[in-house]
Scaffold this motif. Sequence first.
Motif, PDB file in Angstrom:
ATOM      1  N   GLU A  32     -22.319  14.371   0.491  1.00  0.00           N
ATOM      2  CA  GLU A  32     -21.326  13.657  -0.316  1.00  0.00           C
ATOM      3  C   GLU A  32     -20.081  14.515  -0.531  1.00  0.00           C
ATOM      4  O   GLU A  32     -18.950  14.020  -0.499  1.00  0.00           O
ATOM      5  CB  GLU A  32     -21.942  13.260  -1.654  1.00  0.00           C
ATOM      6  N   GLY A  33     -20.303  15.814  -0.753  1.00  0.00           N
ATOM      7  CA  GLY A  33     -19.166  16.719  -0.913  1.00  0.00           C
ATOM      8  C   GLY A  33     -18.341  16.833   0.360  1.00  0.00           C
ATOM      9  O   GLY A  33     -17.108  16.910   0.311  1.00  0.00           O
ATOM     10  N   ILE A  34     -19.016  16.817   1.507  1.00  0.00           N
ATOM     11  CA  ILE A  34     -18.312  16.854   2.795  1.00  0.00           C
ATOM     12  C   ILE A  34     -17.427  15.625   2.945  1.00  0.00           C
ATOM     13  O   ILE A  34     -16.272  15.724   3.374  1.00  0.00           O
ATOM     14  CB  ILE A  34     -19.328  16.949   3.952  1.00  0.00           C
ATOM     15  N   LEU A  35     -17.949  14.472   2.572  1.00  0.00           N
ATOM     16  CA  LEU A  35     -17.163  13.246   2.657  1.00  0.00           C
ATOM     17  C   LEU A  35     -15.925  13.330   1.775  1.00  0.00           C
ATOM     18  O   LEU A  35     -14.803  13.000   2.207  1.00  0.00           O
ATOM     19  CB  LEU A  35     -18.017  12.044   2.268  1.00  0.00           C
ATOM     20  N   GLU A  36     -16.101  13.757   0.527  1.00  0.00           N
ATOM     21  CA  GLU A  36     -14.979  13.829  -0.403  1.00  0.00           C
ATOM     22  C   GLU A  36     -13.925  14.837   0.060  1.00  0.00           C
ATOM     23  O   GLU A  36     -12.723  14.571   0.004  1.00  0.00           O
ATOM     24  CB  GLU A  36     -15.476  14.196  -1.807  1.00  0.00           C
ATOM     25  N   ASN A  37     -14.371  16.004   0.540  1.00  0.00           N
ATOM     26  CA  ASN A  37     -13.410  17.009   0.985  1.00  0.00           C
ATOM     27  C   ASN A  37     -12.740  16.613   2.298  1.00  0.00           C
ATOM     28  O   ASN A  37     -11.590  16.989   2.542  1.00  0.00           O
ATOM     29  CB  ASN A  37     -14.092  18.373   1.118  1.00  0.00           C
ATOM     30  N   THR A  38     -13.449  15.859   3.135  1.00  0.00           N
ATOM     31  CA  THR A  38     -12.813  15.341   4.352  1.00  0.00           C
ATOM     32  C   THR A  38     -11.683  14.397   3.991  1.00  0.00           C
ATOM     33  O   THR A  38     -10.603  14.419   4.606  1.00  0.00           O
ATOM     34  CB  THR A  38     -13.852  14.621   5.232  1.00  0.00           C
ATOM     35  N   GLU A  49      -9.899  14.587   1.329  1.00  0.00           N
ATOM     36  CA  GLU A  49      -8.809  15.423   0.825  1.00  0.00           C
ATOM     37  C   GLU A  49      -8.035  16.069   1.974  1.00  0.00           C
ATOM     38  O   GLU A  49      -6.808  16.194   1.933  1.00  0.00           O
ATOM     39  CB  GLU A  49      -9.361  16.506  -0.112  1.00  0.00           C
ATOM     40  N   VAL A  50      -8.762  16.488   3.011  1.00  0.00           N
ATOM     41  CA  VAL A  50      -8.108  17.059   4.189  1.00  0.00           C
ATOM     42  C   VAL A  50      -7.186  16.027   4.832  1.00  0.00           C
ATOM     43  O   VAL A  50      -6.047  16.323   5.194  1.00  0.00           O
ATOM     44  CB  VAL A  50      -9.166  17.558   5.203  1.00  0.00           C
ATOM     45  N   ILE A  51      -7.672  14.802   4.966  1.00  0.00           N
ATOM     46  CA  ILE A  51      -6.872  13.733   5.571  1.00  0.00           C
ATOM     47  C   ILE A  51      -5.617  13.466   4.733  1.00  0.00           C
ATOM     48  O   ILE A  51      -4.514  13.313   5.272  1.00  0.00           O
ATOM     49  CB  ILE A  51      -7.721  12.451   5.726  1.00  0.00           C
ATOM     50  N   ALA A 103      -0.680  14.695  12.473  1.00  0.00           N
ATOM     51  CA  ALA A 103      -1.678  13.740  12.950  1.00  0.00           C
ATOM     52  C   ALA A 103      -3.086  14.303  12.764  1.00  0.00           C
ATOM     53  O   ALA A 103      -3.286  15.524  12.768  1.00  0.00           O
ATOM     54  CB  ALA A 103      -1.434  13.421  14.420  1.00  0.00           C
ATOM     55  N   LEU A 104      -4.048  13.418  12.595  1.00  0.00           N
ATOM     56  CA  LEU A 104      -5.433  13.856  12.442  1.00  0.00           C
ATOM     57  C   LEU A 104      -5.883  14.577  13.701  1.00  0.00           C
ATOM     58  O   LEU A 104      -5.549  14.174  14.818  1.00  0.00           O
ATOM     59  CB  LEU A 104      -6.344  12.651  12.174  1.00  0.00           C
ATOM     60  N   PRO A 105      -6.646  15.656  13.554  1.00  0.00           N
ATOM     61  CA  PRO A 105      -7.044  16.452  14.719  1.00  0.00           C
ATOM     62  C   PRO A 105      -7.981  15.694  15.656  1.00  0.00           C
ATOM     63  O   PRO A 105      -8.812  14.899  15.222  1.00  0.00           O
ATOM     64  CB  PRO A 105      -7.752  17.661  14.099  1.00  0.00           C
ATOM     65  N   THR A 106      -7.802  15.952  16.948  1.00  0.00           N
ATOM     66  CA  THR A 106      -8.675  15.413  17.989  1.00  0.00           C
ATOM     67  C   THR A 106      -8.916  16.527  19.004  1.00  0.00           C
ATOM     68  O   THR A 106      -8.404  17.646  18.862  1.00  0.00           O
ATOM     69  CB  THR A 106      -8.030  14.218  18.706  1.00  0.00           C
ATOM     70  N   PHE A 107      -9.685  16.224  20.041  1.00  0.00           N
ATOM     71  CA  PHE A 107      -9.900  17.192  21.108  1.00  0.00           C
ATOM     72  C   PHE A 107      -8.891  17.024  22.241  1.00  0.00           C
ATOM     73  O   PHE A 107      -9.010  17.651  23.287  1.00  0.00           O
ATOM     74  CB  PHE A 107     -11.328  17.076  21.656  1.00  0.00           C
ATOM     75  N   SER A 108      -7.884  16.204  22.040  1.00  0.00           N
ATOM     76  CA  SER A 108      -6.853  16.008  23.054  1.00  0.00           C
ATOM     77  C   SER A 108      -6.049  17.297  23.246  1.00  0.00           C
ATOM     78  O   SER A 108      -5.751  17.994  22.272  1.00  0.00           O
ATOM     79  CB  SER A 108      -5.910  14.881  22.634  1.00  0.00           C
TER      80      SER A 108
END
Length: 422
Positions: free
Chosen positions: A15-21, A23-25, A34-39
């Motif tokens: 749940e903490g990972i979801l909330e902090n993700t 916040e990162v976004i 832009a949101l990070p990708t492997f491109s």
Amino acid sequence: MSSHVENFSILRLAEGILENTKEVIKCLHKSNVALPTFSPTCEELPSTPDFQKLQNRLRTQLEDLQLLVDGPPRFYRHFLMRGYEIAAFQIALDFGFFTLVPSEGDISVGDLANKAGLDQDRTGRVMRLLTTHRFFQESKPGFFSHNSFSIALQGDDELRSLVHYSFDEMLKASAESSVSIKADPFEADSVHCPFFTRFGVPIFDYYKKHPEHSGRFAKAMAGWRKNNYPWSDLRGTVVDVGGGSGHVSIELARLFPHLRFVVQDGSDTMLAQGQQLLTDDIRGRISFTQANFFEPQQYVRASAYIIRQCTHNWADHDVVTIFRSMVPGLEGSAPETPLLINDMILPEPGSNVSRIWERERRQADMVMLVCFGAKQRTVAEFEALLNEADPRYVIRKVNGQGALGLLEVYLDRECGPNNVHS
């Protein structure tokens, strides 16, 4: 009962990972990144302190969740394979895979093998292991292309040099750590360290003997990190002590055109490389001088002296000599002339800091142990060495939050040279 507690812990972490993700976004959107990708064309992430705190918080939770889900046996089985994975990475670096794979499009494993001068079988095996770690991608069977992580080592020569020299000289030296320490359990300096055990010479002598590697080492050390000092308030000349090829001075000269710089280093190779880096806009404001920072500082009337990423290369008694050698320069300059120690600062034991943040600094401390028989230091350790060098030294300001810390140190003229400042 223990099972319930552990399940709850895993759920809470998730749940903490979801909330902090989230916040990162939000932070990325706010920064228009832009949101990070492997491109391969993925944008670079922000390097602001706030974003780094979010990163560290999320990384800590992700790591804890993975450890709990894997359990000790699986963790150790995977951890013990790291050495073999490192072998694949080193082969890719030594045979130039990161630069041979084109920046756009793909390359067949056969063509890559031919260009690298290696057989096709081992080329493919190494590349396929790296793709499991998200380095490169096999766009179709037998054809490889870059992703965001591999392309970073193609276009950034300094980053590639940092990775390459770490996989080459440094990891070979680290394998000798126990042997070296067992041979001299109570000695630590440039000749009582794993690097000396592996190569038979201190690290700087090694680079004098191997100029083909010294250039790579210089590039690896060139990544300039901003330090929080009001350079715009200075007037005159800044002396860059042990400045290598002068990357710090060159960057500062471009940012602050009213300042002049003197780069001092003991290596002719480093100074010659610095001369080649000068451009017309800064050429008249940067000079290079061969000097040994173990000997009394000859340049006086400076506006500031900066010694960056040098003290961590030397044992305590050597650092005392370096600090003592700076005194004549400071005594010959204006009373408010600072000695700026721009180096990593370790947290004091028991400090309430991020585990990830502290680990990065403890990792760097182990690099110093392996390669130099030296160490990273806390503010208290710096203060003790400064006081031993000259009791008039006073640390007036500390900034230890960034990748590198900055100590602003002054010589107290009101305290006699043989009197301890109260």
